[in-house]
Design a protein around this motif. Structure first.
Motif, PDB file in Angstrom:
ATOM      1  N   CYS A 159       0.814  -1.227   0.000  1.00  0.00           N
ATOM      2  CA  CYS A 159       0.000   0.000   0.000  1.00  0.00           C
ATOM      3  C   CYS A 159       0.846   1.275   0.000  1.00  0.00           C
ATOM      4  CB  CYS A 159      -0.919   0.016   1.224  1.00  0.00           C
ATOM      5  SG  CYS A 159      -1.969  -1.436   1.378  1.00  0.00           S
ATOM      6  N   ASP A 160       1.983   1.241   0.689  1.00  0.00           N
ATOM      7  CA  ASP A 160       2.787   2.451   0.818  1.00  0.00           C
ATOM      8  C   ASP A 160       3.756   2.667  -0.336  1.00  0.00           C
ATOM      9  OD1 ASP A 160       4.131   0.156   1.643  1.00  0.00           O
ATOM     10  OD2 ASP A 160       5.533   1.295   2.895  1.00  0.00           O
ATOM     11  N   LYS A 161       3.857   1.692  -1.248  1.00  0.00           N
ATOM     12  CA  LYS A 161       4.831   1.786  -2.343  1.00  0.00           C
ATOM     13  C   LYS A 161       4.197   1.876  -3.727  1.00  0.00           C
ATOM     14  CE  LYS A 161       8.526   1.375   0.274  1.00  0.00           C
ATOM     15  NZ  LYS A 161       9.481   2.490   0.425  1.00  0.00           N
ATOM     16  N   ILE A 162       2.910   1.583  -3.846  1.00  0.00           N
ATOM     17  CA  ILE A 162       2.321   1.472  -5.176  1.00  0.00           C
ATOM     18  C   ILE A 162       2.364   2.789  -5.950  1.00  0.00           C
ATOM     19  CG2 ILE A 162      -0.081   1.945  -4.492  1.00  0.00           C
ATOM     20  CD1 ILE A 162      -0.788  -0.428  -6.483  1.00  0.00           C
ATOM     21  N   VAL A 163       2.254   3.911  -5.259  1.00  0.00           N
ATOM     22  CA  VAL A 163       2.293   5.213  -5.933  1.00  0.00           C
ATOM     23  C   VAL A 163       3.635   5.423  -6.625  1.00  0.00           C
ATOM     24  CG1 VAL A 163       2.200   7.713  -5.596  1.00  0.00           C
ATOM     25  CG2 VAL A 163       0.614   6.228  -4.361  1.00  0.00           C
ATOM     26  N   HIS A 164       4.723   4.897  -6.016  1.00  0.00           N
ATOM     27  CA  HIS A 164       6.058   5.070  -6.578  1.00  0.00           C
ATOM     28  C   HIS A 164       6.240   4.283  -7.883  1.00  0.00           C
ATOM     29  CE1 HIS A 164       7.235   7.125  -2.913  1.00  0.00           C
ATOM     30  NE2 HIS A 164       6.787   6.096  -2.200  1.00  0.00           N
ATOM     31  N   GLY A 165       5.401   3.271  -8.105  1.00  0.00           N
ATOM     32  CA  GLY A 165       5.535   2.471  -9.320  1.00  0.00           C
ATOM     33  C   GLY A 165       4.671   2.942 -10.478  1.00  0.00           C
ATOM     34  N   LEU A 166       3.800   3.937 -10.236  1.00  0.00           N
ATOM     35  CA  LEU A 166       2.847   4.351 -11.263  1.00  0.00           C
ATOM     36  C   LEU A 166       3.523   4.974 -12.491  1.00  0.00           C
ATOM     37  CD1 LEU A 166      -0.126   5.767  -9.156  1.00  0.00           C
ATOM     38  CD2 LEU A 166       0.051   3.572 -10.323  1.00  0.00           C
ATOM     39  N   LYS A 167       4.620   5.697 -12.293  1.00  0.00           N
ATOM     40  CA  LYS A 167       5.315   6.331 -13.414  1.00  0.00           C
ATOM     41  C   LYS A 167       5.773   5.272 -14.418  1.00  0.00           C
ATOM     42  CE  LYS A 167       9.518   8.919 -14.564  1.00  0.00           C
ATOM     43  NZ  LYS A 167      10.059   7.851 -15.425  1.00  0.00           N
ATOM     44  N   PHE A 168       6.365   4.206 -13.907  1.00  0.00           N
ATOM     45  CA  PHE A 168       6.879   3.160 -14.786  1.00  0.00           C
ATOM     46  C   PHE A 168       5.747   2.281 -15.315  1.00  0.00           C
ATOM     47  CE2 PHE A 168      10.185   4.410 -11.807  1.00  0.00           C
ATOM     48  CZ  PHE A 168      11.212   4.746 -12.690  1.00  0.00           C
ATOM     49  N   PHE A 169       4.700   2.119 -14.521  1.00  0.00           N
ATOM     50  CA  PHE A 169       3.533   1.373 -14.987  1.00  0.00           C
ATOM     51  C   PHE A 169       2.892   2.090 -16.171  1.00  0.00           C
ATOM     52  CE2 PHE A 169      -1.065   0.067 -14.123  1.00  0.00           C
ATOM     53  CZ  PHE A 169      -0.917  -1.158 -14.759  1.00  0.00           C
ATOM     54  N   LYS A 170       2.797   3.411 -16.077  1.00  0.00           N
ATOM     55  CA  LYS A 170       2.240   4.189 -17.187  1.00  0.00           C
ATOM     56  C   LYS A 170       3.084   4.019 -18.443  1.00  0.00           C
ATOM     57  CE  LYS A 170       1.452   8.950 -18.713  1.00  0.00           C
ATOM     58  NZ  LYS A 170       1.553  10.388 -18.347  1.00  0.00           N
ATOM     59  N   ASP A 171       4.415   4.031 -18.298  1.00  0.00           N
ATOM     60  CA  ASP A 171       5.297   3.831 -19.445  1.00  0.00           C
ATOM     61  C   ASP A 171       5.041   2.484 -20.108  1.00  0.00           C
ATOM     62  OD1 ASP A 171       6.532   6.246 -19.280  1.00  0.00           O
ATOM     63  OD2 ASP A 171       8.272   5.543 -18.158  1.00  0.00           O
ATOM     64  N   VAL A 172       4.894   1.446 -19.290  1.00  0.00           N
ATOM     65  CA  VAL A 172       4.672   0.099 -19.826  1.00  0.00           C
ATOM     66  C   VAL A 172       3.379   0.031 -20.629  1.00  0.00           C
ATOM     67  CG1 VAL A 172       4.166  -2.294 -19.159  1.00  0.00           C
ATOM     68  CG2 VAL A 172       6.035  -1.060 -18.050  1.00  0.00           C
ATOM     69  N   VAL A 173       2.343   0.752 -20.173  1.00  0.00           N
ATOM     70  CA  VAL A 173       1.028   0.665 -20.811  1.00  0.00           C
ATOM     71  C   VAL A 173       0.926   1.511 -22.074  1.00  0.00           C
ATOM     72  CG1 VAL A 173      -1.449   1.054 -20.508  1.00  0.00           C
ATOM     73  CG2 VAL A 173      -0.095   0.147 -18.612  1.00  0.00           C
TER      74      VAL A 173
ATOM     75  N   SER B 158     -10.279   0.756 -19.386  1.00  0.00           N
ATOM     76  CA  SER B 158     -10.769   0.960 -18.026  1.00  0.00           C
ATOM     77  C   SER B 158      -9.588   0.857 -17.070  1.00  0.00           C
ATOM     78  CB  SER B 158     -11.836  -0.079 -17.646  1.00  0.00           C
ATOM     79  OG  SER B 158     -11.262  -1.366 -17.519  1.00  0.00           O
ATOM     80  N   VAL B 159      -9.687   1.558 -15.949  1.00  0.00           N
ATOM     81  CA  VAL B 159      -8.651   1.517 -14.916  1.00  0.00           C
ATOM     82  C   VAL B 159      -9.311   1.140 -13.601  1.00  0.00           C
ATOM     83  CG1 VAL B 159      -6.897   2.824 -13.658  1.00  0.00           C
ATOM     84  CG2 VAL B 159      -7.267   3.273 -16.089  1.00  0.00           C
ATOM     85  N   THR B 160      -8.745   0.141 -12.930  1.00  0.00           N
ATOM     86  CA  THR B 160      -9.324  -0.351 -11.683  1.00  0.00           C
ATOM     87  C   THR B 160      -8.271  -0.376 -10.589  1.00  0.00           C
ATOM     88  OG1 THR B 160     -10.766  -1.798 -12.981  1.00  0.00           O
ATOM     89  CG2 THR B 160     -10.640  -2.223 -10.631  1.00  0.00           C
ATOM     90  N   GLY B 161      -8.661   0.030  -9.390  1.00  0.00           N
ATOM     91  CA  GLY B 161      -7.764  -0.024  -8.250  1.00  0.00           C
ATOM     92  C   GLY B 161      -8.384  -0.760  -7.093  1.00  0.00           C
ATOM     93  N   VAL B 162      -7.639  -1.682  -6.498  1.00  0.00           N
ATOM     94  CA  VAL B 162      -8.083  -2.410  -5.306  1.00  0.00           C
ATOM     95  C   VAL B 162      -7.103  -2.106  -4.182  1.00  0.00           C
ATOM     96  CG1 VAL B 162      -8.432  -4.668  -4.250  1.00  0.00           C
ATOM     97  CG2 VAL B 162      -9.185  -4.268  -6.593  1.00  0.00           C
ATOM     98  N   GLY B 163      -7.607  -1.530  -3.101  1.00  0.00           N
ATOM     99  CA  GLY B 163      -6.742  -1.157  -2.002  1.00  0.00           C
ATOM    100  C   GLY B 163      -5.962   0.118  -2.280  1.00  0.00           C
ATOM    101  N   VAL B 164      -6.432   0.911  -3.230  1.00  0.00           N
ATOM    102  CA  VAL B 164      -5.801   2.183  -3.577  1.00  0.00           C
ATOM    103  C   VAL B 164      -6.873   3.261  -3.496  1.00  0.00           C
ATOM    104  CG1 VAL B 164      -4.393   3.406  -5.280  1.00  0.00           C
ATOM    105  CG2 VAL B 164      -4.339   0.904  -5.195  1.00  0.00           C
ATOM    106  N   SER B 165      -6.533   4.424  -2.990  1.00  0.00           N
ATOM    107  CA  SER B 165      -7.529   5.477  -2.846  1.00  0.00           C
ATOM    108  C   SER B 165      -8.084   5.902  -4.202  1.00  0.00           C
ATOM    109  CB  SER B 165      -6.934   6.689  -2.130  1.00  0.00           C
ATOM    110  OG  SER B 165      -6.081   7.412  -2.987  1.00  0.00           O
ATOM    111  N   SER B 166      -9.331   6.305  -4.214  1.00  0.00           N
ATOM    112  CA  SER B 166      -9.999   6.712  -5.447  1.00  0.00           C
ATOM    113  C   SER B 166      -9.281   7.880  -6.116  1.00  0.00           C
ATOM    114  CB  SER B 166     -11.453   7.090  -5.134  1.00  0.00           C
ATOM    115  OG  SER B 166     -12.120   7.541  -6.284  1.00  0.00           O
ATOM    116  N   ASP B 167      -8.742   8.796  -5.323  1.00  0.00           N
ATOM    117  CA  ASP B 167      -8.048   9.956  -5.881  1.00  0.00           C
ATOM    118  C   ASP B 167      -6.813   9.545  -6.675  1.00  0.00           C
ATOM    119  OD1 ASP B 167      -9.921  11.592  -4.762  1.00  0.00           O
ATOM    120  OD2 ASP B 167      -8.712  12.088  -2.993  1.00  0.00           O
ATOM    121  N   ILE B 168      -6.067   8.581  -6.159  1.00  0.00           N
ATOM    122  CA  ILE B 168      -4.853   8.122  -6.840  1.00  0.00           C
ATOM    123  C   ILE B 168      -5.205   7.443  -8.157  1.00  0.00           C
ATOM    124  CG2 ILE B 168      -2.932   6.498  -6.707  1.00  0.00           C
ATOM    125  CD1 ILE B 168      -2.826   7.030  -3.703  1.00  0.00           C
TER     126      ILE B 168
END
Length: 441
Positions: free
Chosen positions: A122-136, A212-222
């Motif tokens: 939960c505390d690290k997922i935000v740090h991976g979003l930049k690279f996740f976006k690149d992959v997608v 579509s984008v789905t998050g489980v255990g991640v805040s709606s804002d993120i």
């Protein structure tokens, strides 16, 4: 690069590319699903969770049904290219940074959709979003990296179970194109799918209204912020209607076994009758829930008369617009035709005892509710539902209640489609004693 092939389902293991260590899976509680559609037309679903592992998935209508005619198997190459160098990050940079936070990025494919998933604490997922976006959305498909990736694809093809090949042939016989496109690329065709072909395919299909984008255990804002920043182009992309033809396709291999998949057209996921076919599949069965037992299903009982080992399983391949109902058999070539005939006779009788139907309903409910406890399954299911069903989502609990309402007559009616419908047949393996559609009564 590491693989999780040993812990995933038959198809999912071979439709996946992993390039970091996987996060551990826990069972836990999930809250209500909140679904919204952003101004950029991307559907977003979020779920509160008490699990320590959070997940974000991007689901895109870019399954194998949308592969171009001149590049069969492109979806397989696209899946295995997830995590290669992008326009903003190198493959080393993606792998190193994702590993540093103990996260995992995977890509899975089906005939309807392509799903990219990021898993992290939960505390690290935000740090991976930049690279996740690149992959997608920022794939570069460097020609030399695609060439270096060929051995991995060949390894996946070598590990592909023959039953999966038979089901691929079944879809080819049933639909020709669209759903008939292969999930797995042919060995001789890998090098023909190059950078330009992949780039054109991604530009055509990776659009906001198809995602579509789905998050489980991640805040709606993120999740909403991430979806808003995906920068997918606007557009609906190509539409490929599902057309069922039926027929037969054979592929020979050096083996003493024959693997035959037989089916007829059935209801797709968008059809309310899909639930009846799902119950029917469990009622027909063929597999055993108890180790070393032969099973108590109708198909299993039909195989008891053979003195050689025979494997049989009911089949319901449910896609968005269409589906296939039937069974798949693996048997020595000397008895393959007899085994197929015996199994087909069970379905053609059109009779299922009520106690088997009730048992099937319980098994199906358990399967659905159990899958809901798996965060990876849940995030993909939510993403696929809100994308394919125009923002609508049916919870596992609602689905279990619907299953309880299924009547024996509706299941029997679903079974009648097998002997009324035009059959499709896919056979892989030894073809010396192969069954033909005309011989399946």
């Amino acid at each position: 690069m590491a693989t999780n092939a040993s812990k995933t389902h038959l198809y999912r293991a071979l439709c996946k590319r992993h390039f970091t260590s996987a996060a551990h899976k826990y069972a836990g509680y999930y809250g209500d699903v909140n679904v919204t559609v952003l101004p950029n037309k991307i559907a977003v679903g979020t779920v509160e969770s008490t699990l320590p592992i959070s997940r974000i998935s991007v689901v895109i209508k870019a399954g194998s049904r949308y592969d171009p005619i001149e590049a069969p198997g492109l979806n397989h190459v696209l899946r295995t290219s997830a995590g290669l160098t992008t326009s903003s990050s190198t493959i080393f940079g993606i792998t190193r940074n994702i590993q540093q936070i103990g996260a995992n990025i995977s890509c899975t494919g089906s005939r309807d959709t392509l799903t990219y998933t990021l898993e992290a604490t939960c505390d690290k997922i935000v740090h991976g979003l930049k690279f996740f976006k690149d992959v997608v959305v920022n794939q570069a498909f460097k020609p030399w990296e695609l060439e270096d990736n060929i051995p991995r694809i060949k390894y996946e093809l070598a590990a592909l179970p023959p039953q999966a090949k038979a089901i691929d042939l079944l879809h080819k016989a049933a639909y020709r194109q669209g759903y008939g496109n292969p999930l797995f690329v042919k060995d001789f065709n890998i090098s023909k799918i190059g950078s330009e072909t992949l780039q054109h395919h991604v530009v055509s299909l990776f659009t906001s209204s198809r995602a579509s984008v789905t998050g489980v255990g991640v805040s709606s804002d993120i999740v909403t912020s991430f979806a808003s920043d995906l920068e997918l182009p606007v557009g609906s992309g190509p539409d490929v209607p599902a057309v069922y033809y039926g027929g037969e396709v054979f592929e020979e291999s050096n083996t003493g076994l024959t693997h035959a998949a037989i089916a007829v057209k059935a209801a797709g996921l968008k059809n309310k009758d899909a639930i009846n076919f799902a119950v029917l599949r469990h009622a027909l069965g063929g597999w055993s829930s108890i180790k070393w037992s032969r099973g108590g299903s109708l198909l299993a009982e039909a195989m008891c008369g053979f003195d050689k080992p025979v494997s049989v399983s009911a089949l319901y391949a449910a896609h968005a617009d269409s589906g296939l109902l039937g069974f798949i058999i693996s048997a020595p070539s000397s008895i393959a035709k007899s085994a197929v005939t015996s199994a087909a006779h069970v379905l053609s009788e059109g009779k299922i005892p009520n106690d088997l139907i009730e048992r099937a309903k319980i098994q199906l409910k358990n399967e659905i509710l159990h899958a809901a406890q798996n965060g990876e399954e849940l995030v993909a299911d939510i993403g696929n539902q809100i994308l394919l069903f125009d923002g609508n989502y049916v919870t596992p609990l609602q689905l279990a209640n619907d299953i309880s309402q299924v009547s024996a007559s509706s299941v029997t009616e679903a079974l009648s489609s097998f002997f009324k419908g035009k059959k499709a047949l896919g056979v892989y393996g030894n073809l010396n004693n192969v069954p033909y559609i005309d011989e399946i009564k």
